[in-house]
Design a protein around this motif. Structure first.
Motif, PDB file in Angstrom:
ATOM      1  N   MET A   1       0.831  -1.199   0.000  1.00 56.65           N
ATOM      2  CA  MET A   1       0.000   0.000   0.000  1.00 56.65           C
ATOM      3  C   MET A   1       0.868   1.253   0.000  1.00 56.65           C
ATOM      4  N   SER A   2       1.953   1.226   0.750  1.00 51.90           N
ATOM      5  CA  SER A   2       2.863   2.366   0.798  1.00 51.90           C
ATOM      6  C   SER A   2       3.450   2.635  -0.585  1.00 51.90           C
ATOM      7  N   ARG A   3       3.843   1.573  -1.279  1.00 51.28           N
ATOM      8  CA  ARG A   3       4.390   1.725  -2.631  1.00 51.28           C
ATOM      9  C   ARG A   3       3.347   2.302  -3.591  1.00 51.28           C
ATOM     10  N   HIS A   4       2.121   1.799  -3.503  1.00 53.40           N
ATOM     11  CA  HIS A   4       1.063   2.276  -4.391  1.00 53.40           C
ATOM     12  C   HIS A   4       0.671   3.715  -4.079  1.00 53.40           C
ATOM     13  N   MET A   5       0.639   4.072  -2.806  1.00 57.36           N
ATOM     14  CA  MET A   5       0.285   5.447  -2.440  1.00 57.36           C
ATOM     15  C   MET A   5       1.365   6.420  -2.896  1.00 57.36           C
ATOM     16  N   GLY A   6       2.601   5.971  -2.982  1.00 49.02           N
ATOM     17  CA  GLY A   6       3.681   6.820  -3.480  1.00 49.02           C
ATOM     18  C   GLY A   6       3.522   7.155  -4.950  1.00 49.02           C
ATOM     19  N   LYS A   7       2.829   6.305  -5.697  1.00 47.21           N
ATOM     20  CA  LYS A   7       2.631   6.529  -7.133  1.00 47.21           C
ATOM     21  C   LYS A   7       1.462   7.466  -7.418  1.00 47.21           C
ATOM     22  N   VAL A   8       0.610   7.732  -6.413  1.00 45.42           N
ATOM     23  CA  VAL A   8      -0.588   8.542  -6.625  1.00 45.42           C
ATOM     24  C   VAL A   8      -0.203  10.005  -6.770  1.00 45.42           C
ATOM     25  N   ASP A   9      -0.806  10.667  -7.769  1.00 47.27           N
ATOM     26  CA  ASP A   9      -0.569  12.086  -8.001  1.00 47.27           C
ATOM     27  C   ASP A   9      -1.748  12.854  -7.394  1.00 47.27           C
ATOM     28  N   PHE A  10      -1.459  13.693  -6.387  1.00 53.26           N
ATOM     29  CA  PHE A  10      -2.522  14.377  -5.676  1.00 53.26           C
ATOM     30  C   PHE A  10      -2.827  15.762  -6.233  1.00 53.26           C
ATOM     31  N   LYS A  11      -2.278  16.130  -7.373  1.00 46.13           N
ATOM     32  CA  LYS A  11      -2.555  17.443  -7.945  1.00 46.13           C
ATOM     33  C   LYS A  11      -4.003  17.486  -8.408  1.00 46.13           C
ATOM     34  N   GLU A  12      -4.708  18.529  -7.978  1.00 45.57           N
ATOM     35  CA  GLU A  12      -6.113  18.649  -8.339  1.00 45.57           C
ATOM     36  C   GLU A  12      -6.253  19.446  -9.620  1.00 45.57           C
ATOM     37  N   ALA A  13      -7.288  19.124 -10.369  1.00 46.80           N
ATOM     38  CA  ALA A  13      -7.598  19.890 -11.575  1.00 46.80           C
ATOM     39  C   ALA A  13      -8.139  21.256 -11.144  1.00 46.80           C
ATOM     40  N   PRO A  14      -7.881  22.294 -11.911  1.00 47.72           N
ATOM     41  CA  PRO A  14      -8.403  23.605 -11.535  1.00 47.72           C
ATOM     42  C   PRO A  14      -9.933  23.599 -11.503  1.00 47.72           C
ATOM     43  N   ASP A  15     -10.465  24.297 -10.520  1.00 47.42           N
ATOM     44  CA  ASP A  15     -11.914  24.368 -10.346  1.00 47.42           C
ATOM     45  C   ASP A  15     -12.513  25.309 -11.395  1.00 47.42           C
ATOM     46  N   PRO A  16     -13.440  24.857 -12.218  1.00 49.03           N
ATOM     47  CA  PRO A  16     -14.011  25.731 -13.253  1.00 49.03           C
ATOM     48  C   PRO A  16     -14.772  26.924 -12.654  1.00 49.03           C
ATOM     49  N   LYS A  17     -15.319  26.782 -11.450  1.00 45.25           N
ATOM     50  CA  LYS A  17     -16.037  27.894 -10.819  1.00 45.25           C
ATOM     51  C   LYS A  17     -15.066  29.010 -10.435  1.00 45.25           C
ATOM     52  N   ALA A  18     -13.863  28.653 -10.020  1.00 44.48           N
ATOM     53  CA  ALA A  18     -12.876  29.649  -9.600  1.00 44.48           C
ATOM     54  C   ALA A  18     -12.421  30.488 -10.790  1.00 44.48           C
ATOM     55  N   GLU A  19     -12.372  29.904 -11.970  1.00 39.69           N
ATOM     56  CA  GLU A  19     -11.934  30.637 -13.162  1.00 39.69           C
ATOM     57  C   GLU A  19     -12.970  31.658 -13.619  1.00 39.69           C
ATOM     58  N   SER A  20     -14.248  31.425 -13.309  1.00 38.07           N
ATOM     59  CA  SER A  20     -15.301  32.327 -13.764  1.00 38.07           C
ATOM     60  C   SER A  20     -15.424  33.569 -12.880  1.00 38.07           C
ATOM     61  N   GLY A  21     -14.599  33.690 -11.860  1.00 33.40           N
ATOM     62  CA  GLY A  21     -14.624  34.868 -11.002  1.00 33.40           C
ATOM     63  C   GLY A  21     -15.549  34.722  -9.812  1.00 33.40           C
ATOM     64  N   ALA A  22     -16.133  33.549  -9.613  1.00 33.87           N
ATOM     65  CA  ALA A  22     -17.005  33.334  -8.464  1.00 33.87           C
ATOM     66  C   ALA A  22     -16.157  33.266  -7.203  1.00 33.87           C
ATOM     67  N   PRO A  23     -16.630  33.851  -6.099  1.00 35.32           N
ATOM     68  CA  PRO A  23     -15.843  33.791  -4.857  1.00 35.32           C
ATOM     69  C   PRO A  23     -15.726  32.354  -4.372  1.00 35.32           C
ATOM     70  N   SER A  24     -14.542  31.992  -3.958  1.00 38.54           N
ATOM     71  CA  SER A  24     -14.325  30.635  -3.461  1.00 38.54           C
ATOM     72  C   SER A  24     -14.053  30.695  -1.963  1.00 38.54           C
ATOM     73  N   ALA A  25     -14.284  29.589  -1.297  1.00 35.27           N
ATOM     74  CA  ALA A  25     -14.046  29.539   0.148  1.00 35.27           C
ATOM     75  C   ALA A  25     -12.546  29.496   0.413  1.00 35.27           C
ATOM     76  N   ASP A  26     -12.136  30.206   1.457  1.00 36.60           N
ATOM     77  CA  ASP A  26     -10.726  30.255   1.836  1.00 36.60           C
ATOM     78  C   ASP A  26     -10.388  28.929   2.526  1.00 36.60           C
ATOM     79  N   PRO A  27      -9.407  28.156   2.032  1.00 35.86           N
ATOM     80  CA  PRO A  27      -9.117  26.862   2.656  1.00 35.86           C
ATOM     81  C   PRO A  27      -8.511  26.989   4.051  1.00 35.86           C
ATOM     82  N   LYS A  28      -7.861  28.129   4.340  1.00 35.93           N
ATOM     83  CA  LYS A  28      -7.256  28.330   5.657  1.00 35.93           C
ATOM     84  C   LYS A  28      -7.944  29.528   6.321  1.00 35.93           C
TER      85      LYS A  28
END
Length: 78
Positions: free
Chosen positions: A47-74
């Motif tokens: 499982m450790s080996r397989h989790m190392g291969k996972v790419d956690f980069k998220e795709a850009p949110d289409p709502k954020a590109e349209s200028g809609a206010p997004s929630a602050d993660p922090k």
């Protein structure tokens, strides 16, 4: 049981001092536990080996590109 086998068991019982009222897992219990421990270790390593291969980069949110206010993660305290 033959007489010689019965005699052999009678002589071995005092040497082992087996208490008929006590239950122990014995060698089979140890073997089962050891096999399960090795299996869990192998699964965790895999499982450790397989989790190392996972790419956690998220795709850009289409709502954020349209200028809609997004929630602050922090959230800011203070």
């Amino acid at each position: 049981m033959s007489a010689s086998a019965s005699l052999a068991v009678t002589h071995l019982v005092p040497l082992a001092e087996v208490d008929q009222n006590k239950v122990t897992p014995g060698v089979l219990g140890f073997i089962v536990f050891a096999v399960m421990a090795v299996a869990v270790w192998g699964l965790m390593k895999s499982m450790s080996r397989h989790m190392g291969k996972v790419d956690f980069k998220e795709a850009p949110d289409p709502k954020a590109e349209s200028g809609a206010p997004s929630a602050d993660p922090k959230p800011h305290h203070g």
